[in-house]
Design an enzyme around this catalytic site. Structure first.
Site, short mmCIF file in Angstrom:
data_model
loop_
_atom_site.label_atom_id
_atom_site.label_comp_id
_atom_site.label_asym_id
_atom_site.label_seq_id
_atom_site.Cartn_x
_atom_site.Cartn_y
_atom_site.Cartn_z
N CYS A 42 0.67 -1.47 -0.17
CA CYS A 42 0.21 0.12 0.11
C CYS A 42 0.86 1.23 0.38
O CYS A 42 1.10 0.98 1.03
CB CYS A 42 -0.90 -0.16 1.11
SG CYS A 42 -1.91 1.41 1.23
N CYS A 45 0.29 3.43 3.01
CA CYS A 45 0.03 3.88 4.77
C CYS A 45 1.21 4.27 4.80
O CYS A 45 2.82 4.81 4.63
CB CYS A 45 1.10 2.46 4.67
SG CYS A 45 -0.43 1.18 5.20
N HIS A 120 -3.37 1.21 7.97
CA HIS A 120 -3.93 0.94 7.03
C HIS A 120 -5.34 -0.38 7.52
O HIS A 120 -5.39 -1.28 8.66
CB HIS A 120 -3.68 -0.31 6.59
CG HIS A 120 -3.55 -1.39 4.76
ND1 HIS A 120 -3.60 -0.26 3.50
CD2 HIS A 120 -4.47 -2.51 4.49
CE1 HIS A 120 -4.01 -0.93 2.64
NE2 HIS A 120 -4.35 -2.30 3.13
N HIS A 171 -7.18 1.90 0.89
CA HIS A 171 -6.34 2.77 2.31
C HIS A 171 -7.00 3.47 2.46
O HIS A 171 -8.33 4.49 0.88
CB HIS A 171 -5.56 3.14 2.38
CG HIS A 171 -4.94 3.25 3.45
ND1 HIS A 171 -3.89 2.85 4.02
CD2 HIS A 171 -4.88 4.50 4.04
CE1 HIS A 171 -3.18 3.03 5.07
NE2 HIS A 171 -3.94 4.83 5.23
N HIS A 173 -9.13 7.03 2.18
CA HIS A 173 -8.57 8.28 1.42
C HIS A 173 -10.08 9.32 0.91
O HIS A 173 -10.91 8.36 0.83
CB HIS A 173 -7.45 8.05 0.42
CG HIS A 173 -7.85 7.32 -0.31
ND1 HIS A 173 -8.09 6.20 -0.85
CD2 HIS A 173 -8.15 7.71 -1.61
CE1 HIS A 173 -8.45 4.96 -1.98
NE2 HIS A 173 -8.52 6.65 -2.75
#
Length: 334
Positions: A42, A45, A120, A171, A173
């Site tokens: 990711c 992160c 995460h 993730h 956002h």
């Protein structure tokens, strides 16, 4: 029998067809977002800061910092940076071009990612009250940062959550696009609003605060299933105070917004099984007659040929029924 419903003040329509309805649990979607779900890969992160563009704003312990080429800010709360694959570019190009009656201009603008946790797998509905309030303040800060820039006419702020809602990275956002034009849906709304003596959204607030479509309210906001709902379990959020955009919101108003948004997302989780969703802020920084609102839509139905062909929507769950499910959950589910 189905019903054709008209928008509150626009010439737009939806069809409420409950004969095609499902139970709320039937809308649950099994998450399957592929390899970009893996925290080891990711880009968003904490600890992976070198894998993104330099941050334009990093929020840490109540202060705002900037990345530099020599040093990336660590241990942050919220991190904002240019999208690696931007839809618009901050470089001013050539002016308007015309060819054979067709029109184009350079794709000037800004495209920013707002990462809302370094951890995460977190969900917005699990944020503490200070965390969700701080996020709403970040939204306000980033909106104001771009709304005043040269040649920017509209700031689009939205969240895609889940693959079926358009999120390519799983993730937490949101995204912001600052654009040199006002989107046609907002232009159409504003044109009608300017012809009406009283703010139609203030009228909607008074109507829905006491309607069977009301889901939840606090001291500053109401959440309701709109009479004109484009999909099952759509929810609108309206502030009691007439404000045009996030920059006009006090800390108190933002705290109440975080509270009501988190409350509805928790109910979505219990009633619909954490569905993919989008939420979008509708706001105009230079038109005080507009009334800020937030719209939340779970992606549990598909817009197909009819919707694309007509611009109208078939909704299989009436807003009154959707509101009753969510209202009952909030009364007994916690």
């Amino acid at each position: 029998m189905s019903k054709i419903r008209k928008h509150y003040f626009l010439s737009e329509y939806c069809i409420i067809a409950e004969e095609r309805a499902k139970r709320p649990s039937d809308f649950a979607v099994v998450a399957n977002d592929g390899g970009k779900n893996d925290s080891q890969n990711c880009l968003f992160c904490g600890g992976a800061e070198e894998n993104t563009p330099l941050a334009t704003a990093v929020y840490k312990n109540g202060k705002i910092y900037l990345d530099t080429p020599e040093k990336r800010v660590r241990n942050w709360d919220f991190r904002c940076f240019p999208n690696l694959y931007p839809a618009l570019s901050p470089v001013l190009g050539s002016q308007e071009q015309r060819e054979n009656g067709l029109q184009a201009e350079s794709g000037y603008g800004f495209h920013e990612v707002i990462v809302e946790s370094p951890l995460h797998g977190r969900r917005l509905e699990d944020f503490s009250n200070p965390e969700i309030s701080a996020l709403m303040q970040v939204y306000r800060d980033r909106t104001c940062s771009y709304a005043t820039r040269e040649n920017i006419r509209y700031v689009s702020l939205f969240k895609n959550s889940g693959k079926n809602a358009g999120a390519s990275i799983n993730h937490l956002h949101s995204q912001l696009l600052a654009m040199p034009f006002c989107p046609p849906p907002l232009s159409r709304e504003l044109k009608v609003i300017r012809k009406i003596e009283e703010c139609p959204y203030c009228t909607i607030f008074d109507l829905e605060e006491a309607s069977p479509r009301l889901i939840y309210k606090n001291s500053e906001w109401i959440a309701f299933a709109p009479y004109y709902s484009t999909g099952p379990f759509e929810v609108w959020f309206l502030p009691r105070k007439h404000v045009g955009f996030l920059g006009d919101c006090s800390d108190k108003l933002l705290f109440a917004l975080g509270d009501i948004l988190k409350t509805i997302l928790k109910s979505y989780g219990r009633v619909l099984g954490n569905p993919p969703f989008n939420y979008m802020f509708y706001q105009l920084s230079e038109s005080p007659e507009y009334h800020l609102n937030l719209r939340l839509l779970p992606r549990i139905s598909i817009n197909a040929g009819f919707e694309l062909n007509t611009g109208s929507y078939i909704n299989t769950v009436s807003p009154e029924r959707a509101a009753s499910y969510l209202r009952e959950d909030l009364t007994h589910g916690e």
